[in-house]
Write a protein that holds these residues in place. Structure first.
Motif, PDB file in Angstrom:
ATOM      1  N   ARG B  69     -51.749-108.811  50.476  1.00  0.00           N
ATOM      2  CA  ARG B  69     -50.492-109.563  50.536  1.00  0.00           C
ATOM      3  C   ARG B  69     -50.515-110.812  49.669  1.00  0.00           C
ATOM      4  O   ARG B  69     -49.491-111.453  49.468  1.00  0.00           O
ATOM      5  N   ASN B  70     -51.690-111.221  49.205  1.00  0.00           N
ATOM      6  CA  ASN B  70     -51.777-112.467  48.458  1.00  0.00           C
ATOM      7  C   ASN B  70     -51.979-112.194  46.967  1.00  0.00           C
ATOM      8  O   ASN B  70     -52.153-111.058  46.554  1.00  0.00           O
ATOM      9  N   TYR B  71     -51.905-113.242  46.168  1.00  0.00           N
ATOM     10  CA  TYR B  71     -52.167-113.142  44.731  1.00  0.00           C
ATOM     11  C   TYR B  71     -53.578-112.622  44.466  1.00  0.00           C
ATOM     12  O   TYR B  71     -54.473-112.768  45.297  1.00  0.00           O
ATOM     13  N   ALA B 283     -53.182-111.478  31.699  1.00  0.00           N
ATOM     14  CA  ALA B 283     -53.439-112.673  32.524  1.00  0.00           C
ATOM     15  C   ALA B 283     -52.437-113.771  32.198  1.00  0.00           C
ATOM     16  O   ALA B 283     -52.195-114.666  33.012  1.00  0.00           O
ATOM     17  N   VAL B 284     -51.844-113.705  31.010  1.00  0.00           N
ATOM     18  CA  VAL B 284     -50.839-114.695  30.625  1.00  0.00           C
ATOM     19  C   VAL B 284     -49.460-114.281  31.142  1.00  0.00           C
ATOM     20  O   VAL B 284     -48.596-115.118  31.399  1.00  0.00           O
ATOM     21  N   GLN B 285     -49.285-113.003  31.326  1.00  0.00           N
ATOM     22  CA  GLN B 285     -47.977-112.436  31.657  1.00  0.00           C
ATOM     23  C   GLN B 285     -47.705-112.390  33.156  1.00  0.00           C
ATOM     24  O   GLN B 285     -46.557-112.471  33.595  1.00  0.00           O
ATOM     25  N   THR B 286     -48.759-112.209  33.938  1.00  0.00           N
ATOM     26  CA  THR B 286     -48.531-112.072  35.381  1.00  0.00           C
ATOM     27  C   THR B 286     -49.762-112.538  36.145  1.00  0.00           C
ATOM     28  O   THR B 286     -50.847-112.680  35.571  1.00  0.00           O
ATOM     29  N   ILE B 287     -49.601-112.776  37.432  1.00  0.00           N
ATOM     30  CA  ILE B 287     -50.738-113.178  38.260  1.00  0.00           C
ATOM     31  C   ILE B 287     -51.401-111.930  38.819  1.00  0.00           C
ATOM     32  O   ILE B 287     -52.612-111.786  38.807  1.00  0.00           O
ATOM     33  N   SER B 288     -50.590-111.027  39.293  1.00  0.00           N
ATOM     34  CA  SER B 288     -51.096-109.726  39.740  1.00  0.00           C
ATOM     35  C   SER B 288     -49.902-108.815  39.987  1.00  0.00           C
ATOM     36  O   SER B 288     -48.783-109.277  40.152  1.00  0.00           O
ATOM     37  N   PHE B 289     -50.165-107.524  40.000  1.00  0.00           N
ATOM     38  CA  PHE B 289     -49.122-106.554  40.306  1.00  0.00           C
ATOM     39  C   PHE B 289     -48.983-106.428  41.827  1.00  0.00           C
ATOM     40  O   PHE B 289     -49.705-107.082  42.574  1.00  0.00           O
ATOM     41  N   ASP B 290     -48.082-105.587  42.264  1.00  0.00           N
ATOM     42  CA  ASP B 290     -47.787-105.468  43.697  1.00  0.00           C
ATOM     43  C   ASP B 290     -48.873-104.632  44.385  1.00  0.00           C
ATOM     44  O   ASP B 290     -48.800-103.412  44.434  1.00  0.00           O
ATOM     45  N   LYS B 291     -49.860-105.325  44.917  1.00  0.00           N
ATOM     46  CA  LYS B 291     -50.984-104.620  45.550  1.00  0.00           C
ATOM     47  C   LYS B 291     -50.614-104.045  46.918  1.00  0.00           C
ATOM     48  O   LYS B 291     -51.266-103.122  47.393  1.00  0.00           O
ATOM     49  N   VAL B 292     -49.594-104.594  47.547  1.00  0.00           N
ATOM     50  CA  VAL B 292     -49.147-104.011  48.814  1.00  0.00           C
ATOM     51  C   VAL B 292     -48.694-102.578  48.558  1.00  0.00           C
ATOM     52  O   VAL B 292     -49.083-101.643  49.265  1.00  0.00           O
ATOM     53  N   ASN B 293     -47.919-102.407  47.510  1.00  0.00           N
ATOM     54  CA  ASN B 293     -47.462-101.062  47.190  1.00  0.00           C
ATOM     55  C   ASN B 293     -48.606-100.185  46.686  1.00  0.00           C
ATOM     56  O   ASN B 293     -48.620 -98.979  46.936  1.00  0.00           O
TER      57      ASN B 293
END
Lengths: 425, 425
Positions: B69-71, B283-293
């Motif tokens: 649920r977290n970054y 790493a510049v574009q996003t923090i992480s993708f949707d790991k919940v999904n």
């Protein structure tokens, strides 16, 4: 205890020895604490975990006649646009609701300007010799990383108590190579400043020489009070339009710190001309964003009122953490004349300004004692803080008890760094 | 009935009048049927809707010690990498698990080559005068749209029964301006061809002149049989590495047609050097993708065996639809000599080849009778089918009964178009 600056050398030495002993004791505790990023803590994640069960059956997945489980609706679920439009005070047709990261929408907006050119661009930015960018600093390190990654020439604009130094901004935008500016207008990262009405008006009224000047209006903390009532904000899209700058501004927000940080929903709001520009280019990049998650959020957050109620529950978790940080700072270093800090009422950070030359050394010592913080300098373009002074503290992740430990370590390290400096003089 | 080509003018005229009457009757029914895209139908969405409830409590959200649920975990949840690695036959550390759309991973890979340059690039592609790209055709229109959007010079490579014409490909890659190629190696879009082992070996062994030649290996239908047993495929990453081409290939896949089309999980698999390249830029574009999904999918799909079991249930829904298309074609136009078509065992399309010059007119007539299909030409670079012959039929969305109506309309329109053409001669 008075300020360090007024101490005699023997007193400083005594204090230094005492702090070294403290530091060794703290180090021996072998702690591992992370205050590097604005990550919500476990309690906040649990608070919002009902989100998981909001959609359960096929019947739950239909909204506005759209089955959200299938492809389609590139610019987002209409109901999600309505929700974000209400939160931001703009119109649904100005919203594109995206995936889980507003950072990606920001990056992509700039990437598309580089590869395809913006509305009003003479050519794609990749074909320009120089792209200059205004970076109010201290600011958000990830904004600056985007600029750096694309090879922009970043120009630091000092942050005042009212927001970016607007006299400087107004002068700088007369340079046609200056193509844009990063802004976090509410609870700026890291200072927690709310831009004054005058600052916001002056930004909206800018007359940039570049026809494709791009205001990146990152409203990341638009409903993120942790202390006191919701502070309303004005619709920047309307303000810019009123000044003939409708196509200048892209506003970003997300539910990353409303629901789940890695699994929320993001939005970009902009003029309908810009929506059409983005839509045309996004249609090549994706078929549609995750509308199931968009609908989950619509059903869970419902509307602005209900969202603000949830934010008050986040606030109840966050306020003791921020209090811990600012109270410990006050108790431990308040009278020493080696640091000042802000006391924000929203956002995710406490911004500490040490005496010049102490930030890096303080965080180096913190690291040795097991406390990881945002690297010194990260809040400035190219990661270089000319004063080596600003430290961003992110208190949201650790429980209060760990935070107390971390702040004790931080203050000890800060004092040690200050004493080292004074004794070297 | 014999082929139209052998009919005498009076016979043709009689048949034409008869078909016109048929067409008017069908038009009068006022149908609205959509076979434009490879969208799964309602029954398939319902089949996988247990996915919604897989994660319900905070405790459900921890995997490999990570609270999804977290970054964090920029390159994806380790368990999701393991799942995709098993499906693709590669190693988990070669996988980056992304958001809901493999198309976005493809676009972004190319966009990053343009803005930052690939591993081995002399400079970012945006600074190259010419970027040429090999486009086996007919192919996937969205691939070609990406190439077109970036201003690539697309070179059509004919599709043979074994895959792209490799003699031509081997000759073309000697041009250093040729930077890459689109491939859908299994159940190619739209022909449903599985590339032969020889073709795959020759692709893996290519010796392109460009040091940053980029093989876009879109394994969109890797487990998507609807007729018969799962057809194993070889790991293209290993094959390329065996030929000294480890960094040439990017393989893409997603669960879009395994679980939910707009709310699945995507993957890019590539050499670890390329993973590092992508990771640095992502790493510049996003923090992480949707790991919940991502975790939802890991728990729901479990492993390859369990995934293949699910695919057989999809197959049971899809096969009658494909049968309807090919049977109707056979019955209605099988003997007329005006069209041929493939009979795939997987993927999402039936590819029809009309006599030259009939595709556009056929689809125009279809539109007038309420049947929307993929526009003629879309399966070719720049949307131009030099023969005006290929029509992509996507039978997955409509229920079988509607499909019967749509195919009746389609065949009538095809016959009408053929008769118009013959009568004009």
């Amino acid at each position: 205890m008075g300020t360090y600056a007024k101490m005699r050398p023997e007193e400083l030495k005594r204090e230094y020895c005492y702090m070294q002993k403290n530091f060794s004791d703290l180090q021996a505790r072998g702690l591992k604490l992370n205050m590097a990023r604005g990550k919500p803590g476990r309690e906040q994640l649990d608070l919002v975990s009902d989100l998981l069960g909001v959609l359960a059956t096929p019947e739950d997945c239909v909204c506005d006649g759209i089955d959200v489980r299938n492809y389609g609706e590139l610019t987002g679920l209409p109901a999600a646009k309505r929700l974000f439009a209400e939160l931001l005070g703009c119109r649904p047709e100005q919203c594109i609701v995206g995936g889980n990261a507003s950072l990606q929408l920001m990056y992509d907006t700039i990437a598309k300007a580089y590869t395809h050119g913006r509305v009003g661009s003479v050519r794609p930015w990749a074909q320009e010799k120089t792209i200059k960018w205004l970076c109010p600093a201290p600011g958000y390190d990830r904004h600056f990383k985007i600029s750096e990654s694309f090879g922009m020439e970043m120009i630091t604009v000092p942050m005042l108590a009212t927001g970016p130094d607007m006299e400087l901004v107004e002068r700088l935008v007369q340079d046609p190579d200056v193509r844009g500016m990063w802004c976090v207008p509410k609870y700026s990262n890291p200072d927690g400043i709310i831009y004054s009405d005058e600052t916001i008006d002056r930004i909206a009224a800018l007359k940039p020489a570049a026809p494709d000047f791009t205001l990146m209006w990152d409203n990341a903390y638009c409903v993120h009070e942790f202390d006191g009532a919701f502070v309303p904000f004005r619709d920047m899209l309307s303000l810019c339009a009123d000044h003939g700058n409708a196509d200048m501004v892209f506003e970003f927000a997300s539910t990353s710190k409303i629901t789940m940080p890695g699994a929320g929903v993001s939005v970009v709001a902009c003029s309908e001309t810009n929506v059409a520009w983005l839509k045309k280019l996004m249609a090549v990049q994706t078929i549609s964003f995750d509308k199931v998650n968009q609908l989950r959020h619509v059903r869970y957050l419902q509307d602005k009122d209900h969202t603000l109620t949830l934010m008050r529950r986040h606030a109840a978790i966050l306020k003791p953490k921020f209090d811990c940080v600012t109270n410990t700072l006050q108790q431990q270093v308040g009278s020493l004349g080696i640091a000042t800090w802000n006391k924000p009422k929203g956002g995710y950070f406490v911004s500490v300004y040490t005496s010049p030359g102490l930030a890096k050394r303080t965080l180096e010592l913190c690291g040795q004692a097991g406390v990881v913080m945002t690297p010194a300098g990260a809040t400035y373009p190219y990661g270089v803080d000319p004063q080596d002074s600003n430290i961003r503290i992110a208190p949201s992740l650790p429980p209060v008890q760990e935070l107390e430990d971390a702040m004790e370590i931080f203050c000890t390290c800060l004092k040690l760094a200050a004493l080292e400096q004074l004794l070297q003089k």
